[in-house]
Design an enzyme around this catalytic site. Structure first.
Site, PDB file in Angstrom:
ATOM      1  N   ASN A  39       1.094  -1.048  -0.350  1.00 19.46           N
ATOM      2  CA  ASN A  39       0.110  -0.019  -0.184  1.00 19.46           C
ATOM      3  C   ASN A  39       1.439   1.411  -0.684  1.00 19.46           C
ATOM      4  O   ASN A  39       2.230   1.224  -0.356  1.00 19.46           O
ATOM      5  CB  ASN A  39      -1.074  -0.154   1.408  1.00 19.46           C
ATOM      6  N   ARG A  40       0.064   2.214   0.345  1.00 24.11           N
ATOM      7  CA  ARG A  40       1.409   4.078  -0.129  1.00 24.11           C
ATOM      8  C   ARG A  40       1.326   4.599   1.454  1.00 24.11           C
ATOM      9  O   ARG A  40       1.419   4.367   2.471  1.00 24.11           O
ATOM     10  CB  ARG A  40       0.168   4.777  -0.739  1.00 24.11           C
TER      11      ARG A  40
ATOM     12  N   HIS B 180       3.098   0.243  -2.746  1.00 28.98           N
ATOM     13  CA  HIS B 180       2.747  -1.242  -2.785  1.00 28.98           C
ATOM     14  C   HIS B 180       5.249  -1.338  -3.070  1.00 28.98           C
ATOM     15  O   HIS B 180       5.200  -2.270  -4.163  1.00 28.98           O
ATOM     16  CB  HIS B 180       2.694  -1.790  -4.074  1.00 28.98           C
TER      17      HIS B 180
ATOM     18  N   HIS C  38      -1.389 -10.030  -2.574  1.00 34.56           N
ATOM     19  CA  HIS C  38      -2.000  -9.787  -3.666  1.00 34.56           C
ATOM     20  C   HIS C  38      -2.874 -10.116  -4.897  1.00 34.56           C
ATOM     21  O   HIS C  38      -2.786  -9.358  -5.972  1.00 34.56           O
ATOM     22  CB  HIS C  38      -1.179  -8.451  -4.450  1.00 34.56           C
ATOM     23  N   SER C  39      -3.852 -11.533  -4.472  1.00 36.39           N
ATOM     24  CA  SER C  39      -4.671 -12.162  -5.378  1.00 36.39           C
ATOM     25  C   SER C  39      -5.454 -11.220  -5.707  1.00 36.39           C
ATOM     26  O   SER C  39      -6.461 -11.223  -4.453  1.00 36.39           O
ATOM     27  CB  SER C  39      -5.051 -13.557  -5.093  1.00 36.39           C
ATOM     28  N   TYR C  40      -6.092 -11.385  -7.010  1.00 37.88           N
ATOM     29  CA  TYR C  40      -7.485 -10.819  -7.129  1.00 37.88           C
ATOM     30  C   TYR C  40      -8.174 -12.241  -7.692  1.00 37.88           C
ATOM     31  O   TYR C  40      -7.746 -13.026  -8.457  1.00 37.88           O
ATOM     32  CB  TYR C  40      -6.950 -10.148  -8.517  1.00 37.88           C
TER      33      TYR C  40
ATOM     34  N   ASP D  25     -12.220   1.006  -2.385  1.00 39.20           N
ATOM     35  CA  ASP D  25     -10.103   1.111  -2.056  1.00 39.20           C
ATOM     36  C   ASP D  25      -9.473   1.319  -1.248  1.00 39.20           C
ATOM     37  O   ASP D  25      -9.072   2.311  -0.722  1.00 39.20           O
ATOM     38  CB  ASP D  25      -8.991   2.007  -2.963  1.00 39.20           C
TER      39      ASP D  25
ATOM     40  N   GLN E 191      -7.179  -4.788   3.169  1.00 43.64           N
ATOM     41  CA  GLN E 191      -7.569  -3.869   2.341  1.00 43.64           C
ATOM     42  C   GLN E 191      -8.538  -3.872   1.759  1.00 43.64           C
ATOM     43  O   GLN E 191      -7.935  -5.723   1.049  1.00 43.64           O
ATOM     44  CB  GLN E 191      -6.632  -3.718   0.919  1.00 43.64           C
TER      45      GLN E 191
ATOM     46  N   GLU F 124      -6.549  -7.983   1.031  1.00 50.54           N
ATOM     47  CA  GLU F 124      -4.751  -7.605   1.496  1.00 50.54           C
ATOM     48  C   GLU F 124      -4.615  -7.644   2.947  1.00 50.54           C
ATOM     49  O   GLU F 124      -5.029  -6.685   3.617  1.00 50.54           O
ATOM     50  CB  GLU F 124      -4.531  -6.484   0.030  1.00 50.54           C
TER      51      GLU F 124
HETATM   52  C1  GAL Z   1      -4.636  -2.049  -4.463  1.00 54.17           C
HETATM   53  C2  GAL Z   1      -4.608  -0.984  -4.154  1.00 54.17           C
HETATM   54  C3  GAL Z   1      -4.850  -0.020  -4.986  1.00 54.17           C
HETATM   55  C4  GAL Z   1      -4.137  -0.225  -6.654  1.00 54.17           C
HETATM   56  C5  GAL Z   1      -3.787  -2.304  -6.329  1.00 54.17           C
HETATM   57  C6  GAL Z   1      -3.007  -2.089  -8.159  1.00 54.17           C
HETATM   58  O1  GAL Z   1      -3.905  -2.765  -3.439  1.00 54.17           O
HETATM   59  O2  GAL Z   1      -4.928  -0.456  -2.786  1.00 54.17           O
HETATM   60  O3  GAL Z   1      -5.119   1.210  -4.989  1.00 54.17           O
HETATM   61  O4  GAL Z   1      -2.891   0.456  -6.483  1.00 54.17           O
HETATM   62  O5  GAL Z   1      -3.484  -2.225  -5.604  1.00 54.17           O
HETATM   63  O6  GAL Z   1      -3.307  -1.908  -8.917  1.00 54.17           O
END
Ligand code: GAL
Length: 344
Positions: free
Chosen positions: A77-78, A103, A173-175, A245, A282, A310
């Protein structure tokens, strides 16, 4: 998917594909980014692949969405403006998500080839040494991730040590798409998140520092709602995120593993439960997906065809003293565990 399509050399290091399998789950992982390429769940004699991914290393290197299935670090994250201080010294990180650091930077853990420590049918142990100064972070940070199958669960365990005080935040960071990757949006998935608060953000997705009660807002997933039900509501936080998000502050009782979230695919009835030792999670609903990338099986990554849960420490914690600490000092061992369990 063919193993030979994952055999390559990146920065002089060999990549490969590893398969963990038991009677309920099959997980394919590559050591490039320590990423999950596929996660199949056996339901009614069919394997449902619930994690989005690509068919080859070449695909992973050429796509514009670079975080599919990866371990994200050194800081998931940021971090606001890529800056933080330790003992009066300010560190400047690479800015890759203007005006912030995201990230772990462009050459974060997702873009590294991890060393294979141990590979068996039930367990894969990978390690990565992030050198002092990499992406601007202080300290040589040795990170180990263990992926382990245990019954109907995929466990992910982290351990890390440093030789200089640093910051870290590690996640996978799995979708996910519990209907099967690529086959639908996730808007009709049912979701529950065990959190009374989120950390609201500014327009650059940096936490304001407040905790916002979810009560009476579209962020309230304490009782099950579909992801899509309230995603288009008029709420400034949804506007900033382009959807969900946001970091949820998990309701915790002590420090152990706790149930954080639960999701069910509307077409399959497949349920995933997320347990974690982390303080936050997240929820990201694929708001930046544009259908530009071809997934396994020829599917497209269209808008909101995947969601991420996440497990993490809160975004920008190095600059927010009242958030749980993300500092790690020499002599300490960072440990964190998360599991994704599947109920058919
Ligand atoms: C997430 C983040 C989003 C975006 C994504 C990657 O973890 O919260 O803002 O950056 O990753 O596309």
């Amino acid at each position: 998917m063919k193993r030979e399509d994952f055999k390559a050399a990146i920065n002089g290091k060999d990549t490969d594909l590893f398969v963990l399998k038991n009677e309920k789950l099959e997980v394919c992982i590559t050591n490039y980014g320590a990423r999950i390429v596929s996660l199949k769940v056996l339901k009614d004699n069919h394997w449902i692949d619930v994690v989005m991914g690509f068919d080859s290393i070449k695909d992973y290197l050429s796509k514009d969405e670079i975080y599919h299935g990866t371990i994200v670090g050194r800081y998931a994250n940021r971090i606001a403006r890529g800056q933080f201080s330790i003992d009066g010294k300010t560190y400047a990180l690479n800015i890759n998500n203007k005006p912030n650091h995201l990230h772990g930077g462009p050459d974060g853990f997702h873009n590294q080839v991890w060393e294979v420590v141990n590979a068996s049918e039930k367990e894969l142990v990978l390690s990565y040494l992030s050198k002092d100064g990499e992406e601007g972070y202080p300290g040589n940070l040795q990170t180990m991730v263990t992926y382990r199958l245990s019954g109907n669960e995929l466990e992910i365990h982290f351990e890390a040590k440093t030789d200089k005080t640093t910051v870290l935040n590690l996640t996978n960071h799995s979708y996910f798409n519990l209907n099967g990757q690529g086959t639908s949006t996730v808007l009709d998935h049912t979701l529950e998140i065990k959190a009374d608060h989120v950390t609201p953000v500014d327009e650059t997705l940096i936490p304001t520092g407040e905790l916002m009660p979810v009560e009476g807002t579209p962020f309230d997933f304490r009782a099950p709602h579909t992801i899509g039900e309230r995603i288009a509501e008029d709420h400034i936080q949804l506007a900033y995120g382009g959807g969900y998000d946001h970091n949820y502050v998990l309701n915790r009782n002590g420090e152990g593993r706790t149930l954080a979230a639960k999701a069910t695919g509307d077409k399959t009835g497949l349920t995933m439960e997320v347990y974690t030792t982390e303080p936050g999670i997240q929820l990201y609903t694929g708001n930046f997906m544009k259908g530009l990338n071809t997934l396994k099986g020829g599917y497209k990554d269209d808008l909101r065809t995947g969601f991420c849960l996440e497990t993490q420490h809160f975004p920008d914690s190095p600059n927010q003293a009242h958030f749980p600490s993300t500092f790690l000092s020499p002599g300490e061992v960072f440990k964190s565990s998360t599991s994704f369990g599947f109920i058919v």
